[in-house]
Design an enzyme around this catalytic site. Sequence first.
Site, short mmCIF file in Angstrom:
data_model
loop_
_atom_site.label_atom_id
_atom_site.label_comp_id
_atom_site.label_asym_id
_atom_site.label_seq_id
_atom_site.Cartn_x
_atom_site.Cartn_y
_atom_site.Cartn_z
N SER A 290 -19.12 56.04 0.07
CA SER A 290 -18.54 57.19 0.83
C SER A 290 -19.62 58.00 1.67
O SER A 290 -20.70 57.79 1.38
CB SER A 290 -18.07 58.39 -0.03
OG SER A 290 -19.06 58.90 -0.79
N ASP A 291 -19.06 58.68 2.93
CA ASP A 291 -20.18 59.39 3.58
C ASP A 291 -20.38 60.65 2.66
O ASP A 291 -19.42 60.60 1.53
CB ASP A 291 -19.41 59.96 4.99
CG ASP A 291 -20.57 60.20 5.80
OD1 ASP A 291 -21.56 60.64 5.40
OD2 ASP A 291 -20.09 60.36 7.29
N TRP A 292 -21.41 61.01 2.71
CA TRP A 292 -22.11 61.96 1.89
C TRP A 292 -21.01 63.26 1.73
O TRP A 292 -20.55 64.27 2.68
CB TRP A 292 -23.22 62.62 2.44
CG TRP A 292 -24.52 61.71 1.83
CD1 TRP A 292 -25.42 62.30 1.10
CD2 TRP A 292 -24.64 60.47 1.75
NE1 TRP A 292 -26.49 61.50 0.70
CE2 TRP A 292 -25.69 60.23 0.95
CE3 TRP A 292 -23.87 59.43 2.09
CZ2 TRP A 292 -26.08 58.91 0.60
CZ3 TRP A 292 -24.31 58.14 1.90
CH2 TRP A 292 -25.25 57.89 1.01
#
Length: 772
Positions: A290-292
């Site tokens: 996932s993106d952060w």
Amino acid sequence: MRISHSAAALITTNSLLACVSGYSFEQSTYTNESEVPFYGLSPPVYPTPEGNGKSSLAWAAAYVKAREFVAQLDLEEKVNLTVGYQTSVCHGHTGSVPRLGFGGLCFEDGPSGIRGQDFVSAFPAGSHLAATWDKNLMYAYGKAIAEEEKGKGVNVILGPVGGPAGRVTRGGRVWEGPGPDPYLIGIQLGQLVTGIQDNGVIACSKHWLFNEQEYRRLPTINYGEAMSSNVDDLTMHELYAWPFMNALRAGSGAVMCSYQRANNSYSCQNSKLMNGVLKTELGFEGFVVSDWGGQQSGVASANAGLDVVMPWFGWWQNLTTMVTNGSVSIERLDDMATRQMASYYFLKQDEKYPDLSISPYNVQHPIIDVRDNHSQLIREIGAAGTVLVKNTNKTLPLKASTARFVSIFGYDAEVKAEAWEDPTRYGGGYDVNWGWNTFNGTLITGGGSGSNSPPYVVSPFQAIQQRVVANKGMLRWDFFSGNPTVEASTQVCLVFINSYSSESFDRLSLTDEFSDNLVNNVATNCSNTVVVLHAAGTRLVESWIDNENVTAVIYAGLPGQEAGSSLVDILFGDVTPSGKLSHTVARKEEDYGEVLNSTIDYSAFPQSNFTEGVYIDYRAFDRNGTVPRFEFGFGLSYTTFTYSNISIVQRDNVSVAEYPSKNISIVQGGHPELWDVLFEISAVITNTGEVAGAEVAQLYLGIPTAPVRQLRGFDKVMVQPEEAATALFEVTRRDLSTWDVVAQEWKLQKANYTVSIGASSRDLRLNSTIVL
Ligand SMILES: *[C@@H]1O[C@H](CO)[C@@H](O)[C@H](O)[C@H]1NC(C)=O
Ligand SMILES: *[C@@H]1O[C@H](CO)[C@@H](O)[C@H](O)[C@H]1NC(C)=O
Ligand SMILES: *[C@@H]1O[C@H](CO)[C@@H](O)[C@H](O)[C@H]1NC(C)=O
Ligand SMILES: *[C@@H]1O[C@H](CO)[C@@H](O)[C@H](O)[C@H]1NC(C)=O
Ligand SMILES: *[C@@H]1O[C@H](CO)[C@@H](O)[C@H](O)[C@H]1NC(C)=O
Ligand SMILES: *[C@@H]1O[C@H](CO)[C@@H](O)[C@H](O)[C@H]1NC(C)=O
Ligand SMILES: *[C@@H]1O[C@H](CO)[C@@H](O)[C@H](O)[C@H]1NC(C)=O
Ligand SMILES: *[C@@H]1O[C@H](CO)[C@@H](O)[C@H](O)[C@H]1NC(C)=O
Ligand SMILES: *[C@@H]1O[C@H](CO)[C@@H](O)[C@H](O)[C@H]1NC(C)=O
Ligand SMILES: *[C@@H]1O[C@H](CO)[C@@H](O)[C@H](O)[C@H]1NC(C)=O
Ligand SMILES: *[C@@H]1O[C@H](CO)[C@@H](O)[C@H](O)[C@H]1NC(C)=O
Ligand SMILES: *[C@@H]1O[C@H](CO)[C@@H](O)[C@H](O)[C@H]1NC(C)=O
């Protein structure tokens, strides 16, 4: 203004708190989606295909080891592999298995150098690299970045960037990647992934998919859910997913899902995007991270194909329970863990990988210098990606005689004292990005997680001064005034301006008044005014480009730490300019149409309909007959080139059936026949000028039913004066195909395709036809 960030530097207490308490990770209070006007529902695609290693012998071997490893783990240990630990010094760190001596994977920003560390290099931005149009430099860049990441023991580099593609001209992150052409992005992604992974680091190609604007990219408590990018199937294939096919074909071991929604479903829980397109159609063997802070659900994201969550447990704090109660199958969990370990073994990180030596900010630690001689490469790319767009009467290159008395103006010429006051500005944390701002000194990169941490910055002023010293010349300078005094005997006035842009907000304008006035004010009093523009994205130049006293204009991009040296190489002709624009520079902002600005929507379920389809940038200008100021692919040289002898040879060992054959299994990167070279096209490029120079010859195809012309090849050739070189373009099945939305396949058309080879998208020197 600053909503959130991807891959935050979890280094200082403040930024840590900002991450935890910032609204980026809080959930929307809006839950009723039934009132949303859907552009398209995202079709359910379940279950997640299990990674199997069928793409190649190397992947197969990696899967054997990965399965063996995962078979030894208990439930808790498997879950541990799929989650991030925020306490780590790395931007993200998956859980370890101490019992088996596996330390977890360390993830670091980013695409243009390690962010937040010392004795690391600040490389040019992805957009600058693209402006070189040089495949060898793209590979070398990837390799050098990976050498640094590996040198510090980092396992996964959070790059390269293949999206934003640059749909929104004012988009805050467009400079991180190559610009709005899918072919150019694809070549760069492929070369970077190969360069990175040839050196043993896992490439994490990002962002999957449609993260085209910063405005409402994340859910907020104030408004509601994140923006939904509503994109039709053809546009997804021919524009946004296209470049990722190159990344996957090159073996990308990881892919990062993006923040925003796609057809109203969050990208990190969108089964069509992850299970469907990425893991089925494109045969992805690695893992999706996932993106952060981009994970917005637990069970849903796990089953839609998310494999690793960053930067902490997030919605998977109870993944163990989800598996024991059956909402997530044990097969899915095994696949998550296996995919991650497969990438680890695929890159042979189990064999003598360097110890992790990432240090928390401002904590004393031994010097680990990983820069090698990368400064030379950075300087070379800096010069190669510098684009000369105006050069009246051979103003440039400067000579000792024409530049004995040089005046330098503008805030962008020097590293300002104020920019160095706060050490965190250049590497300590996320806020480094704000240091390279208008009026805050020379711009070498943009802001956000795609930024980097220069060990030093060679400013334009410093490098020019060195040259002037060598030439026994003299200098006058004024970095502050908007209307500086020009001494009557000055021979050349160099004016430095910039245009800043950053992750987390979009730009509000493609110009600024202070800078434009500065140029005009200098030009009023100086008949030989040379403008140098460092820009994170497109910057318009109308207010002064036709001024007769503005004799030369240079787009100097975002060149990284050796900024001044690269520029001086071009200014004084040690290097002949060869960079070309990787985006269109319009005459006025409105010429970009609806996609100039991000989509603004205050509703709880905001919608961005990508109704322009594949018609962004030059495709739209060509269709509308809009005359640009500087077209896509344009750039001047100190020499001249002629084009001749176009040749088109069909490879006879490949099938040119309408569709790729059915009975071939998909490997990572999609149907293998898409990569077959069907035609070899070439042309002879002759240097008719007086100095050696490189020319970027570009191939454009007119595919029936598609935009009138699209880039489908480029070759940068170095040519000595009065000599010739051959530019070669290998045209694959995919390059000639369009996406058939009914058959759900790439398809060739029985038709005539126009073939043009030229020096830009509007300077087409040779035309021919391919008949299929
Ligand atoms: C959601 O909106 C629909 C349509 O307005 C309505 O019928 C439904 O009751 C709402 N659901 C909830 C949980 O509020
Ligand atoms: C987006 O498309 C949907 C479906 O066609 C439509 O209802 C909606 O009004 C569109 N949104 C905008 C902002 O144009
Ligand atoms: C989004 O909706 C469009 C239109 O219905 C469809 O063509 C496309 O495949 C959908 N994409 C995703 C990712 O759901
Ligand atoms: C999970 O990972 C963390 C962080 O590396 C480690 O401290 C912990 O011991 C691991 N848990 C198990 C059960 O191995
Ligand atoms: C996770 O489980 C704990 C109890 O073990 C519970 O208190 C918590 O609400 C759960 N979290 C979620 C997001 O379900
Ligand atoms: C360029 O040179 C030509 C020929 O010497 C001269 O006529 C013209 O005025 C020059 N243009 C400028 C802008 O200096
Ligand atoms: C310089 O940067 C600081 C942040 O570091 C910012 O607050 C300030 O506005 C900038 N100055 C100008 C004139 O843009
Ligand atoms: C452009 O987008 C920004 C947000 O990215 C917004 O603040 C601004 O109002 C928009 N401008 C126009 C003219 O729509
Ligand atoms: C160009 O520079 C000369 C010399 O300083 C000046 O006389 C002239 O007015 C300038 N032209 C313009 C258009 O500003
Ligand atoms: C370009 O043409 C399209 C289709 O005709 C139109 O919708 C759009 O507004 C035009 N764009 C500009 C900037 O004129
Ligand atoms: C292709 O062009 C040739 C002439 O070069 C013409 O005879 C033929 O009809 C064209 N084919 C199609 C499908 O348009
Ligand atoms: C090639 O075709 C383009 C577009 O039709 C045209 O503008 C250009 O002049 C042609 N070039 C030559 C050398 O005929």
